[in-house]
Design a protein around this motif. Structure first.
Motif, PDB file in Angstrom:
ATOM      1  N   UNK A  63      45.645  45.874  37.943  1.00 53.26           N
ATOM      2  CA  UNK A  63      44.684  46.624  38.768  1.00 53.26           C
ATOM      3  C   UNK A  63      43.395  45.855  39.023  1.00 53.26           C
ATOM      4  N   UNK A  64      43.115  44.817  38.219  1.00 56.05           N
ATOM      5  CA  UNK A  64      41.930  43.983  38.432  1.00 56.05           C
ATOM      6  C   UNK A  64      42.203  42.574  37.883  1.00 56.05           C
ATOM      7  N   UNK A  65      41.287  41.648  38.208  1.00 57.57           N
ATOM      8  CA  UNK A  65      41.427  40.250  37.768  1.00 57.57           C
ATOM      9  C   UNK A  65      40.807  40.086  36.380  1.00 57.57           C
ATOM     10  N   UNK A  66      41.547  39.420  35.492  1.00 53.09           N
ATOM     11  CA  UNK A  66      40.996  39.061  34.182  1.00 53.09           C
ATOM     12  C   UNK A  66      41.171  37.555  33.993  1.00 53.09           C
ATOM     13  N   UNK A  67      40.689  37.038  32.874  1.00 55.89           N
ATOM     14  CA  UNK A  67      40.777  35.586  32.671  1.00 55.89           C
ATOM     15  C   UNK A  67      40.767  35.212  31.196  1.00 55.89           C
ATOM     16  N   UNK A  68      41.483  34.128  30.898  1.00 56.86           N
ATOM     17  CA  UNK A  68      41.346  33.445  29.603  1.00 56.86           C
ATOM     18  C   UNK A  68      40.406  32.272  29.856  1.00 56.86           C
ATOM     19  N   UNK A  69      39.333  32.197  29.093  1.00 60.77           N
ATOM     20  CA  UNK A  69      38.305  31.178  29.326  1.00 60.77           C
ATOM     21  C   UNK A  69      38.139  30.294  28.097  1.00 60.77           C
ATOM     22  N   UNK A  70      38.222  28.986  28.338  1.00 55.93           N
ATOM     23  CA  UNK A  70      37.944  28.010  27.276  1.00 55.93           C
ATOM     24  C   UNK A  70      36.516  27.508  27.494  1.00 55.93           C
ATOM     25  N   UNK A  71      35.609  27.788  26.552  1.00 59.75           N
ATOM     26  CA  UNK A  71      34.235  27.305  26.717  1.00 59.75           C
ATOM     27  C   UNK A  71      34.167  25.787  26.632  1.00 59.75           C
ATOM     28  N   UNK A  72      33.098  25.230  27.179  1.00 61.43           N
ATOM     29  CA  UNK A  72      32.781  23.824  26.938  1.00 61.43           C
ATOM     30  C   UNK A  72      32.071  23.803  25.588  1.00 61.43           C
ATOM     31  N   UNK A  73      32.788  23.421  24.543  1.00 64.20           N
ATOM     32  CA  UNK A  73      32.275  23.576  23.179  1.00 64.20           C
ATOM     33  C   UNK A  73      31.067  22.687  22.898  1.00 64.20           C
ATOM     34  N   UNK A 110      36.319  38.396  38.395  1.00 62.64           N
ATOM     35  CA  UNK A 110      36.836  38.594  37.034  1.00 62.64           C
ATOM     36  C   UNK A 110      36.095  39.770  36.416  1.00 62.64           C
ATOM     37  N   UNK A 111      36.848  40.806  36.048  1.00 64.40           N
ATOM     38  CA  UNK A 111      36.240  42.010  35.475  1.00 64.40           C
ATOM     39  C   UNK A 111      36.227  41.953  33.937  1.00 64.40           C
ATOM     40  N   UNK A 112      37.246  41.341  33.355  1.00 64.02           N
ATOM     41  CA  UNK A 112      37.298  41.185  31.891  1.00 64.02           C
ATOM     42  C   UNK A 112      37.775  39.771  31.565  1.00 64.02           C
ATOM     43  N   UNK A 113      37.355  39.271  30.415  1.00 63.82           N
ATOM     44  CA  UNK A 113      37.793  37.932  30.003  1.00 63.82           C
ATOM     45  C   UNK A 113      37.900  37.857  28.486  1.00 63.82           C
ATOM     46  N   UNK A 114      38.645  36.873  28.028  1.00 60.98           N
ATOM     47  CA  UNK A 114      38.754  36.566  26.599  1.00 60.98           C
ATOM     48  C   UNK A 114      38.366  35.112  26.414  1.00 60.98           C
ATOM     49  N   UNK A 115      37.437  34.854  25.495  1.00 59.90           N
ATOM     50  CA  UNK A 115      37.040  33.482  25.179  1.00 59.90           C
ATOM     51  C   UNK A 115      38.016  32.898  24.165  1.00 59.90           C
TER      52      UNK A 115
END
Length: 586
Positions: free
Chosen positions: A489-499, A546-551
């Protein structure tokens, strides 16, 4: 004509004592002249012949970038053999599949892990008979093994190169593949030679023999291999970077004038410069912004092939002294021509580099098309596009907006896979790229997305993930991202930070944490990324945001199969591996 002959004979005769290739030995850089380079290739070719390699036999290369890599490649082609590259990061199982599928007889390896994997394979009594080790630092067992230096020691430095027709096979390149089993792309001597001639006709380089290119991407990949061979074909020098992690130091040491790279390389420089400017004093920030405006104005006039007024030239000279020269020095100071491929690059990034005075030549192509189908010309290109077709290339837009191609670079087919080959060609002989695109009124090609990657939300809206992912990675806080939208129903994302940047942020803000797994779950850090994402995607339509994301607590890795050696995310692998994390966002 044999590709090896087209490269070696012409240059070795024309300028025997001019440098051909460069490589690092201990702490210094060494060069080989065309005479010495050709002699080593011929010695290697004769050694291969003496060890039973015949016309149309397969010779594998399983090593990191090095002069030996290209020497072995050209030596194999010189005697009519077919080169089969294997990514240096492939594990033993992946290497064994390629060796067995291609029936490779002999293999060049570069490091201990590659040797150990190959030694296991050679003992299984399949096609592989001999292992050649390029470095004496590798510990070897005696059976089936030679060090390259010993292998060629008694060979003759003279050779009559085997004649080849344009349609004869030169190499089989196994696709790293973001999905499915690797397929062997069959490219001919004619594919390479005609593609190289098309590039020289398209760009009309001046004094190309004076250029120096740094081989930074894996030579196993069609992009770097074609580019490095093209440079040698045109008489330019090629230096080899063995460890890509040393890129920043090597650029300053080697000072290349040309280098091909993937979008992430340019995004990192773009983000780094903007981050530095943002943290500068108000005066430095003012000077930076002024210089950038001057650069944009001159770059736009050059793009349109218009004259630059004298007053603006003076301003550009001052901007170069105060700002642009310092940016260029960080990447060696001489880079001016940078082919970019592998994925799309945002217009704001190419505009930035043009403003600084570096021409990023965005192009489009595949392993199946001997790399380039289209590229930015030097003038009258369109930012955000993939440029215009090269001479000898025809492109049409087919069903589902699919880009279809005909021309000099299109492969013979997939090795021993007639059914797979048939699937990617239309009945009237056009190659189906699997990418969706369109032409503008001026003949510039725009990629809209991989057809397989296009996503449709449960609300019926189509999402082009690559474009959105580009918007979000054009900064220094996000290293990698995977969008999820198909059937949702919406866009989400898996995000890898620049550590690296995140570490600096948590230090400055006194945020305590024990490890990255702990850090990416902290409210302060999640809030930081909420703000960053809100800021970055303000120009996107609401349904694209992106409405929700996981770092993620660590980067996607080549070794785990999550990304390809050219840093493209294997979306299907990531979605399957992190299915539980994804479900929690919905």
């Amino acid at each position: 004509m044999n590709l090896a002959e087209a490269i070696i004979s012409k240059n070795a005769e024309k300028h025997p004592y001019k440098s051909a290739v460069g490589f690092k030995k201990k702490e210094g850089w060494k060069e080989l002249s065309w005479k010495k380079f050709s002699e080593i290739i011929y010695k290697t070719a004769n050694a291969l012949k003496n060890n039973g390699v015949e016309d149309n036999d397969k010779v594998a290369i399983y090593a990191d970038n090095s002069a030996e890599w290209l020497i072995f490649d050209l030596a194999a082609m010189s005697i009519g053999a077919i080169t089969v590259p294997i990514y240096s990061t492939n594990n033993a199982e992946q290497a064994e599949y390629i060796i067995n599928d291609s029936q490779a007889k002999i293999i060049l390896v570069g490091n201990q892990a590659q040797y150990d994997a190959s030694f296991e394979i050679v003992q299984k009594e399949n096609s592989l008979q001999t292992i050649i080790v390029s470095k004496k630092a590798v510990w070897v067992k005696k059976e089936h093994t030679f060090y390259l230096e010993d292998f060629i020691a008694k060979s003759s430095p003279k050779l009559e190169i085997v004649k080849k027709e344009f349609d004869d096979l030169a190499t089989i390149i196994y696709t790293s593949g973001t999905t499915g089993t690797p397929k062997g792309v069959m490219l001919t001597h004619g594919n390479f030679i005609k593609a190289f001639d098309a590039h020289f006709e398209f760009f009309k380089f001046k004094n190309f023999e004076e250029e120096l290119s740094l081989a930074f991407l894996p030579l196993t990949h069609v992009f770097e291999r074609c580019w490095s061979l093209l440079c040698l074909y045109g008489g330019a020098r090629v230096y080899f970077l063995e460890d890509p992690k040393d890129i920043a130091k090597t650029l300053v040491e080697v000072k290349p004038t040309m280098m091909c790279a993937v979008p992430r390389f340019f995004q990192k420089i773009y983000a780094g410069v903007n981050e530095m400017a943002a943290e500068s004093s108000s005066l430095k920030k003012k000077i930076f912004n002024w210089a950038l405006e001057v650069g944009k104005e001159t770059a736009e006039l050059r793009r349109k092939d218009n004259a630059i007024p004298f007053g603006l030239k003076l301003k550009e000279s001052l901007a170069e002294t105060l700002v642009f020269g310092k940016i260029k020095q960080k990447i060696g100071g001489r880079l001016w021509f940078l082919p970019c491929g592998g994925a799309s690059l945002s217009p704001e990034v190419t505009q930035f580099f043009e403003s600084v005075g570096i021409h990023v030549t965005v192009g489009y192509g595949l392993s199946e098309t001997t790399a380039t189908l289209t590229a930015f010309p030097f003038t009258k290109f369109e930012h955000g596009s993939c440029g215009k077709p090269l001479p000898g290339v025809e492109i049409r837009i087919g069903e589902n907006d699919e880009i279809q191609a005909k021309g000099n670079g299109v492969m013979k087919g997939y090795y021993q896979k007639p059914e797979e080959t048939e699937k990617v060609f239309t009945q009237d002989g056009w190659f189906k790229t699997g990418d969706a695109g369109k032409f503008d009124d001026h003949g510039n090609l725009f990629i809209t997305d991989r057809i397989k990657d296009l996503m449709k939300t449960s609300n019926g809206k189509y999402i082009s993930p690559q474009q959105i992912e580009n918007v979000l990675t054009n900064n220094n806080f996000i290293s990698q991202i995977v969008l999820i939208a198909e059937g949702r129903q919406f866009v989400s994302a898996l995000i890898v930070p620049n550590f690296e940047f995140l570490k600096d942020y948590v230090s400055k803000n006194n945020i305590p944490f024990t490890n990255w797994e702990d850090a990416v779950q902290k409210k302060e850090i999640i809030d930081l990324y909420k703000d960053k994402i809100k800021e970055l995607q303000h120009e996107l339509s609401d349904y694209e945001k992106v409405k929700k994301f996981t770092l993620m607590p660590s980067e996607f890795e080549i070794s785990s199969g999550e990304i390809t050696p050219t840093l493209k995310v294997k979306r299907a692998v990531v979605l399957k591996k992190y299915a539980d994390l994804i479900e929690k966002m919905y």
